[in-house]
Design a protein around this motif. Structure first.
Motif, PDB file in Angstrom:
ATOM      1  N   VAL A  79       0.819  -1.213   0.000  1.00  0.00           N
ATOM      2  CA  VAL A  79       0.000   0.000   0.000  1.00  0.00           C
ATOM      3  C   VAL A  79       0.853   1.264   0.000  1.00  0.00           C
ATOM      4  N   ARG A  80       2.096   1.194  -0.464  1.00  0.00           N
ATOM      5  CA  ARG A  80       2.883   2.423  -0.584  1.00  0.00           C
ATOM      6  C   ARG A  80       2.508   3.095  -1.901  1.00  0.00           C
ATOM      7  N   ILE A  81       1.863   4.259  -1.800  1.00  0.00           N
ATOM      8  CA  ILE A  81       1.319   4.970  -2.950  1.00  0.00           C
ATOM      9  C   ILE A  81       1.767   6.421  -2.871  1.00  0.00           C
ATOM     10  N   GLU A  82       2.091   7.017  -4.009  1.00  0.00           N
ATOM     11  CA  GLU A  82       2.550   8.401  -4.062  1.00  0.00           C
ATOM     12  C   GLU A  82       1.732   9.170  -5.082  1.00  0.00           C
ATOM     13  N   ASP A  83       1.558  10.455  -4.818  1.00  0.00           N
ATOM     14  CA  ASP A  83       0.774  11.321  -5.698  1.00  0.00           C
ATOM     15  C   ASP A  83       1.523  12.642  -5.866  1.00  0.00           C
TER      16      ASP A  83
END
Length: 378
Positions: free
Chosen positions: A361-365
């Motif tokens: 669940v490592r997510i970047e925006d």
């Protein structure tokens, strides 16, 4: 009949809970409650938000203030009575105070020791690491491995390892920042703690045997027993080597538009994080650097290793200078600025990214408006 208020207009779509409560349903809810049960649709939208909703707030701790608190603690409390004479950094939020957390499921504090003092040996399920802020003659012993510590060094005390700390009698008052995953371990109900059968461990290996065996960049020792631990064998990452590595990187790379030039404190045998549940970085912001904003899952706690500047976190400006500490909660827009037009600035940070990655669940925006920068509320 009472209509259910829709707090977020986005919830008024197929696939989200939009049940209109009736008298019969209210009776049904009461019957469920008597059986330790409930209607999922009553809480579904709240516990399954459209995007992460942090309970933590961006918070900054001035080193000048916290240093004074640490020195007062030295005068007021004996280390052998405190166990660990740590001034805890509490996030400015109800969640921070309730969970004894600096941000997310992470703990942090500042520890000061006088020459000749020790922190009694112990071990725990929680992983720990430390960033040295000032002093001379500090050391730690981890599972019998003695390790010397200097300013801006980053040192590991992995979970389940016996460890004690101290300052040589000929040294100086030393202060460092602790980082642990205590809140996470308590949330998972997996925390154990034990004290050693003596105040301190006897050294079972030569001083600095692990960093001198495994600390050479791109080099791996032969002729010694294979390392079979899940954590990095380097144990301490020396500031001079880390700073030089960042400067070398800057000679051949423009770096990241968000973080400047950044290095991970890595396990040299795997290339992964040095610890299983917490990661750490050192980053270099060139003179005049003005970063762009991004956000990500996972929480980050920063310690200014050198320089002065500011960070905009969730639209709020936080000015910082050497050894100030601040945090960026999960999924919060943030960007960094080096106020010096010439001299570089350095930011140490630790995070819970290894947990995010292990869970997938490592997510970047990336912030897309206003040329990638937030509008700051001064």
């Amino acid at each position: 009949m009472t209509a259910k208020a829709i707090v977020d207009p986005r919830d008024n779509v197929l696939g989200r809970a939009r049940v209109t409560d009736t008298t019969e349903l209210e009776i049904f809810y009461g019957e469920l409650a008597k059986r330790n049960a409930g209607a999922f649709w009553k809480r579904a939208n709240a516990i399954e938000p459209w995007e992460p909703e942090t309970r933590y707030r961006p918070t900054l701790w001035r080193y000048a203030h916290m240093r004074d608190m640490c020195l007062r603690a030295i005068e007021l409390v004996k280390p052998d009575e405190a166990g660990r004479r740590v001034v805890t950094l509490l996030n400015d939020s109800d969640a921070g105070r309730e969970n004894t957390a600096v941000c997310g499921w992470l703990f942090s504090g500042m520890q000061a020791m006088r020459p000749g003092e020790i922190t009694p040996a112990h071990k725990h399920t929680a992983s720990a690491h430390r960033f040295i802020m000032e002093g001379k003659g500090a050391y730690t012993v981890v599972d019998g491995h003695p390790i010397t510590l200097g300013v801006n060094d980053y040192v590991l005390t992995p979970n389940g390892c016996w460890h004690d700390h101290g300052v040589d009698a000929e040294g100086e008052v030393s202060i460092w920042q602790d980082g642990l995953d205590i809140p996470l371990m308590n949330c998972l109900e997996t925390n154990f703690y034990a004290v050693y059968d003596a105040p301190a461990q006897a050294a079972a290996f030569p001083v600095n045997d692990l960093p001198q065996s495994y600390g050479g960049a791109g080099l791996r020792p032969e002729g010694i027993a294979a390392w079979d631990k899940a954590y990095s064998p380097v144990m301490v990452y020396r500031w001079d080597a880390v700073r030089d590595a960042l400067r070398n990187l800057a000679e051949v790379s423009e770096g990241s538009p968000f973080d400047g030039h950044m290095m991970r404190y890595a396990n040299p045998l795997t290339g992964g994080w040095a610890l299983q549940t917490m990661g750490a970085h050192m980053q270099r912001l060139p003179g005049g650097f003005r970063g762009k904003a991004h956000r990500h899952t996972g929480n980050v706690i920063y310690n200014v290793a050198g320089g002065q500047g500011y960070s905009i976190i969730g639209g709020q400006r936080f000015d910082w200078q050497t050894h100030d500490i601040f945090c960026v909660p999960a999924w919060t827009w943030h960007e960094h600025v080096n106020l010096d037009p010439v001299d570089e600035a350095f930011l140490f940070s630790f995070n819970d990214f290894p947990v995010m990655e292990a869970l997938g669940v490592r997510i970047e925006d990336v912030f897309k408006d206003n040329d990638g920068r937030q509008i700051c509320a001064l």
